[in-house]
Scaffold this motif. Structure first.
Motif, PDB file in Angstrom:
ATOM      1  N   VAL A  11      65.523  23.722  26.466  1.00  0.00           N
ATOM      2  CA  VAL A  11      66.049  23.944  27.824  1.00  0.00           C
ATOM      3  C   VAL A  11      65.039  23.497  28.883  1.00  0.00           C
ATOM      4  O   VAL A  11      65.397  22.830  29.855  1.00  0.00           O
ATOM      5  N   ARG A  30      51.122  25.000  26.389  1.00  0.00           N
ATOM      6  CA  ARG A  30      49.898  25.204  25.613  1.00  0.00           C
ATOM      7  C   ARG A  30      49.118  23.901  25.523  1.00  0.00           C
ATOM      8  O   ARG A  30      47.906  23.886  25.617  1.00  0.00           O
ATOM      9  N   ARG A  34      51.747  17.344  25.808  1.00  0.00           N
ATOM     10  CA  ARG A  34      53.078  17.261  25.179  1.00  0.00           C
ATOM     11  C   ARG A  34      54.216  17.386  26.193  1.00  0.00           C
ATOM     12  O   ARG A  34      55.390  17.293  25.831  1.00  0.00           O
ATOM     13  N   PHE A 135      73.164  27.433  21.396  1.00  0.00           N
ATOM     14  CA  PHE A 135      73.071  26.078  21.937  1.00  0.00           C
ATOM     15  C   PHE A 135      73.800  25.083  21.020  1.00  0.00           C
ATOM     16  O   PHE A 135      73.686  25.160  19.792  1.00  0.00           O
TER      17      PHE A 135
HETATM   18  N1  LIG Z   1      68.909  28.375  20.295  1.00  0.00           N
HETATM   19  C1  LIG Z   1      69.909  29.141  20.669  1.00  0.00           C
HETATM   20  O1  LIG Z   1      71.048  28.977  20.228  1.00  0.00           O
HETATM   21  C2  LIG Z   1      69.668  30.235  21.692  1.00  0.00           C
HETATM   22  C3  LIG Z   1      70.776  30.967  22.165  1.00  0.00           C
HETATM   23  C4  LIG Z   1      70.583  31.967  23.129  1.00  0.00           C
HETATM   24  C5  LIG Z   1      69.300  32.213  23.602  1.00  0.00           C
HETATM   25  N2  LIG Z   1      68.238  31.489  23.128  1.00  0.00           N
HETATM   26  C6  LIG Z   1      66.893  31.791  23.649  1.00  0.00           C
HETATM   27  O2  LIG Z   1      66.328  30.625  24.224  1.00  0.00           O
HETATM   28  C7  LIG Z   1      64.901  30.700  24.116  1.00  0.00           C
HETATM   29  C8  LIG Z   1      64.372  29.427  23.484  1.00  0.00           C
HETATM   30  O3  LIG Z   1      64.659  28.339  24.339  1.00  0.00           O
HETATM   31  P1  LIG Z   1      64.437  26.849  23.840  1.00  0.00           P
HETATM   32  O4  LIG Z   1      65.261  26.640  22.591  1.00  0.00           O
HETATM   33  O5  LIG Z   1      64.639  25.959  24.993  1.00  0.00           O
HETATM   34  O6  LIG Z   1      62.905  26.883  23.385  1.00  0.00           O
HETATM   35  P2  LIG Z   1      62.249  26.026  22.207  1.00  0.00           P
HETATM   36  O7  LIG Z   1      62.848  24.676  22.140  1.00  0.00           O
HETATM   37  O8  LIG Z   1      62.186  26.887  20.991  1.00  0.00           O
HETATM   38  O9  LIG Z   1      60.766  25.868  22.776  1.00  0.00           O
HETATM   39  C9  LIG Z   1      59.936  26.982  22.988  1.00  0.00           C
HETATM   40  C10 LIG Z   1      59.009  26.697  24.160  1.00  0.00           C
HETATM   41  O10 LIG Z   1      58.154  27.846  24.355  1.00  0.00           O
HETATM   42  C11 LIG Z   1      56.818  27.393  24.416  1.00  0.00           C
HETATM   43  N3  LIG Z   1      55.909  28.404  23.875  1.00  0.00           N
HETATM   44  C12 LIG Z   1      55.999  28.997  22.657  1.00  0.00           C
HETATM   45  N4  LIG Z   1      54.966  29.851  22.513  1.00  0.00           N
HETATM   46  C13 LIG Z   1      54.222  29.786  23.645  1.00  0.00           C
HETATM   47  C14 LIG Z   1      53.037  30.427  24.082  1.00  0.00           C
HETATM   48  N5  LIG Z   1      52.387  31.323  23.305  1.00  0.00           N
HETATM   49  N6  LIG Z   1      52.555  30.148  25.306  1.00  0.00           N
HETATM   50  C15 LIG Z   1      53.198  29.242  26.095  1.00  0.00           C
HETATM   51  N7  LIG Z   1      54.335  28.593  25.740  1.00  0.00           N
HETATM   52  C16 LIG Z   1      54.833  28.866  24.518  1.00  0.00           C
HETATM   53  C17 LIG Z   1      56.796  26.140  23.561  1.00  0.00           C
HETATM   54  O11 LIG Z   1      55.720  25.364  23.957  1.00  0.00           O
HETATM   55  P3  LIG Z   1      54.682  24.643  22.948  1.00  0.00           P
HETATM   56  O12 LIG Z   1      54.822  23.187  23.267  1.00  0.00           O
HETATM   57  O13 LIG Z   1      53.366  25.177  23.346  1.00  0.00           O
HETATM   58  O14 LIG Z   1      55.084  25.004  21.536  1.00  0.00           O
HETATM   59  C18 LIG Z   1      58.123  25.500  23.928  1.00  0.00           C
HETATM   60  O15 LIG Z   1      58.027  24.766  25.130  1.00  0.00           O
HETATM   61  C19 LIG Z   1      64.591  31.946  23.255  1.00  0.00           C
HETATM   62  O16 LIG Z   1      64.254  33.020  24.095  1.00  0.00           O
HETATM   63  C20 LIG Z   1      65.910  32.192  22.542  1.00  0.00           C
HETATM   64  O17 LIG Z   1      66.075  33.548  22.157  1.00  0.00           O
HETATM   65  C21 LIG Z   1      68.397  30.508  22.199  1.00  0.00           C
END
Ligand SMILES: NC(=O)c1ccc[n+]([C@@H]2O[C@H](COP(=O)([O-])OP(=O)(O)OC[C@H]3O[C@@H](n4cnc5c(N)ncnc54)[C@H](OP(=O)(O)O)[C@@H]3O)[C@@H](O)[C@H]2O)c1
Length: 284
Positions: A11, A30, A34, A135
């Motif tokens: 997102v 982090r 990237r 998603f």
């Molecule tokens: N997938 C689904 O179907 C779905 C549905 C409903 C809700 N959600 C919610 O959506 C969210 C995930 O969104 P997304 O899929 O867009 O994320 P994502 O693609 O999983 O990416 C996670 C992001 O969080 C960052 N991150 C992880 N750990 C971190 C840390 N310790 N410090 C700073 N940044 C950190 C990662 O950065 P790095 O580059 O550092 O790894 C990355 O940019 C979750 O809360 C999930 O519960 C997902």
């Protein structure tokens, strides 16, 4: 200044591409290397939820923050909110999940998202919650078997869900981050139609021009597959979530997304068309 977290993720990456020119943006990651390149005036800063000082630096001078956390059961939200309060941030827009509203949802992921929402609502900061359904991009997990075998393997092939295009979530985020009037509001973001994995498979196959087969996984097969990607408590939460889909809990369409963005929410067929390369058989 708007701070965007999660910008290397699904997102956040889509959000970064859509924030309008002229809006001051800082991206926290982090590894800032990237972060996808956008406009030269977008600042990047190194920040990790586990490192309070990095959060203080990232949040200095920020008025509105977009918060994405993924460590299920962890306290990243609390750490971020503490730093945001200290930095004088006015509003936090949190990416949560539609399941928090479902009384029957009591799995680990949903309990964690509810607790994180509570932390935000109790923080004294202004808040906005975006609560998406699953998603459309989750179906990228099918890409390897589609490419190599022409097969989609999943649970609950005939159970429908109003899966949502992450680009629409990003469009909604742009609106609530850049407009007034969204403080204290929560939006459930769904796609425009409930679609089953079997139908998604059929649509993908038509777009690819090859017949794809859908193979229903047993619960044990799904558990084993998920176990290769996630820790056991998360696997159980995902299985519980799949069970709710089987029971019909995810088929409702919500009007918030078109009303926020001023356009119809995207259908799966369009998302698949735009991501067809990921599913196309390797050639050459
Ligand atoms: N997938 C689904 O179907 C779905 C549905 C409903 C809700 N959600 C919610 O959506 C969210 C995930 O969104 P997304 O899929 O867009 O994320 P994502 O693609 O999983 O990416 C996670 C992001 O969080 C960052 N991150 C992880 N750990 C971190 C840390 N310790 N410090 C700073 N940044 C950190 C990662 O950065 P790095 O580059 O550092 O790894 C990355 O940019 C979750 O809360 C999930 O519960 C997902």
């Amino acid at each position: 200044m708007i701070l965007v977290t999660g910008a290397t993720g699904t997102v956040g990456r889509a959000l970064l591409r859509r924030l309008p020119v002229g809006v001051r943006v800082r991206v926290m990651a982090r590894d800032p290397g990237r972060v996808p390149a956008t406009r030269p005036e977008v600042e990047t800063v190194a920040g990790d939820y586990a490192d309070a000082r990095s959060l203080d630096r990232a949040l200095s001078g920020v008025r509105t923050a977009f918060l994405v956390t993924t460590a299920v059961g962890g306290r990243d939200d609390e750490r971020f909110l503490r730093a945001a309060s200290g930095a004088g941030v006015r509003r936090v827009v949190k990416l949560s999940a539609a399941a928090v509203l479902d009384d029957r949802a009591d799995d680990l992921i949903t309990r964690w998202q509810r607790a994180s929402e509570e932390a935000l609502r109790g923080s004294g900061l202004e808040w906005t919650l975006l609560r998406p359904r699953a998603f459309m991009s989750n179906s990228l997990s099918w890409a390897a078997s589609v490419r190599s075998e022409g097969v989609v393997r999943a649970l609950n092939g005939t159970a429908a869900s109003t899966v949502v295009d992450p680009r629409d979530i990003a469009r909604a985020a742009v609106r609530v981050l850049t407009e007034e009037g969204h403080g204290g509001r929560a939006y459930t973001l769904t796609g425009p139609e409930a679609i089953t994995p079997v139908e998604q498979t059929r649509q993908l196959g038509r777009l690819l021009g090859v017949p794809l087969r859908f193979e229903e996984l047993s619960r044990e097969e799904a558990r084993a597959g998920l176990g290769r990607r996630y820790p056991e408590p998360v696997v159980e939460a995902l299985l519980a979530s799949a069970e709710r889909q089987r029971a019909g809990a995810k088929a409702g369409v919500d009007a918030a997304l078109p009303s926020l963005t001023g356009r119809q929410a995207g259908v799966f067929r369009q998302w698949a068309r735009d991501h067809l390369d990921a599913f196309a058989p390797l050639t050459g």
